[in-house]
Scaffold this active site. Structure first.
Site, mmCIF file in Angstrom:
data_model
loop_
_atom_site.group_PDB
_atom_site.id
_atom_site.type_symbol
_atom_site.label_atom_id
_atom_site.label_comp_id
_atom_site.label_asym_id
_atom_site.label_seq_id
_atom_site.Cartn_x
_atom_site.Cartn_y
_atom_site.Cartn_z
ATOM 1 N N LEU A 1 0.861 -1.175 0.000
ATOM 2 C CA LEU A 1 0.000 0.000 0.000
ATOM 3 C C LEU A 1 0.900 1.228 0.000
ATOM 4 O O LEU A 1 1.957 1.224 0.634
ATOM 5 C CB LEU A 1 -0.902 0.036 1.247
ATOM 6 N N ASP A 2 0.475 2.281 -0.689
ATOM 7 C CA ASP A 2 1.243 3.522 -0.671
ATOM 8 C C ASP A 2 1.364 4.037 0.764
ATOM 9 O O ASP A 2 0.442 3.869 1.582
ATOM 10 C CB ASP A 2 0.562 4.599 -1.521
ATOM 11 N N GLN A 3 2.461 4.704 1.071
ATOM 12 C CA GLN A 3 2.699 5.198 2.429
ATOM 13 C C GLN A 3 1.554 6.044 2.981
ATOM 14 O O GLN A 3 1.171 5.868 4.143
ATOM 15 C CB GLN A 3 4.011 5.980 2.475
ATOM 16 N N VAL B 1 -1.558 5.866 2.447
ATOM 17 C CA VAL B 1 -2.838 5.157 2.426
ATOM 18 C C VAL B 1 -2.968 4.265 3.651
ATOM 19 O O VAL B 1 -2.056 3.513 3.986
ATOM 20 C CB VAL B 1 -2.970 4.298 1.146
#
Length: 228
Positions: free
Chosen positions: A60-62, A64
């Site tokens: 997951l993107d940081q 998010v």
């Protein structure tokens, strides 16, 4: 922080560990002194006198927040990674966007290209070298005059896919200055949450499903308070 990560765990057995990743914490980083989910979970296992192995099978993107599954054995990691590669892992997201989609329910299909130098992706024509097809479907859950809450089903797993596709559609995610969201006063979290995850348990072969509610403040106007 190890004690705090324990509070985020939703399920654990000998093969897998399912937990919420808070917004702002990277899944894995090489940056010295910065904590990430993999190191935090390794420390959590070590504190329990277990072998501190954590298998990373998806990301997951940081910025998010969301639900993630990690493997506790190499065998479980291989089995889960195979499901991710076969696109048989179910992933759903909530996103708050600026504006309203033309259709309350629909699909977005684009071709995306990643620029590794800037860590950004963009929508490009199909014949662009290196372009990869990106697909998602969405359902509009709620709307205000300025914003909408979408429930998104991810069909492919491209870099920054949801953020790029919604921005390309003219509706960037609330708080996402990287992909064109309007500027607001003060800090805004990225209003994107991986809210549901489904996979087949690598040992029992049973279907596992987990759901969470978004915690980011940008979501509060759309969700009723949880029952006590």
């Amino acid at each position: 922080m190890t004690g705090q990560i324990k509070d985020q765990i939703r399920y654990e057995d000998d093969a897998v560990l399912v937990c919420r990743k808070p917004a702002g914490i990277p899944v894995q980083t090489a940056r010295a002194g910065q904590q990430d989910m993999v190191s935090l979970l390794k420390n959590y296992r070590a504190a329990k006198k277990e072998e501190p192995y954590i298998g990373l099978v998806h990301r997951l993107d940081q910025p998010v927040e969301g639900i993630m599954v990690f493997a506790k054995t190499k065998q479980a990691a291989a089995a889960l990674a195979a499901q991710v590669g076969a696109r048989s892992v179910d992933k759903n997201y909530y996103a708050v966007i600026w504006g309203k989609m033309k259709e309350k329910d629909g699909e977005l299909c684009d071709h995306l290209s990643k620029d590794g130098r800037t860590n950004c992706s963009r929508a490009v024509s199909e014949n662009t070298p290196g372009a990869k097809r990106a697909e998602l479907s969405y359902h509009t859950v709620a709307e205000t005059e300025e914003k909408s809450l979408l429930f998104i089903t991810l069909k492919t797993g491209r870099h920054h896919q949801i953020r790029v596709q919604l921005s390309h559609a003219g509706h960037p995610i609330y708080g996402d200055g990287k992909y064109g969201a309007r500027k607001e006063s003060g800090y805004l979290p990225l209003a994107l949450c991986s809210c549901r995850l489904g996979f087949v348990h690598p040992v029992t072969k049973k279907k596992m499903e987990f759901e969470i509610r978004p915690e980011g403040k940008a979501f509060f106007e759309f969700f009723p308070p949880e029952e006590k």
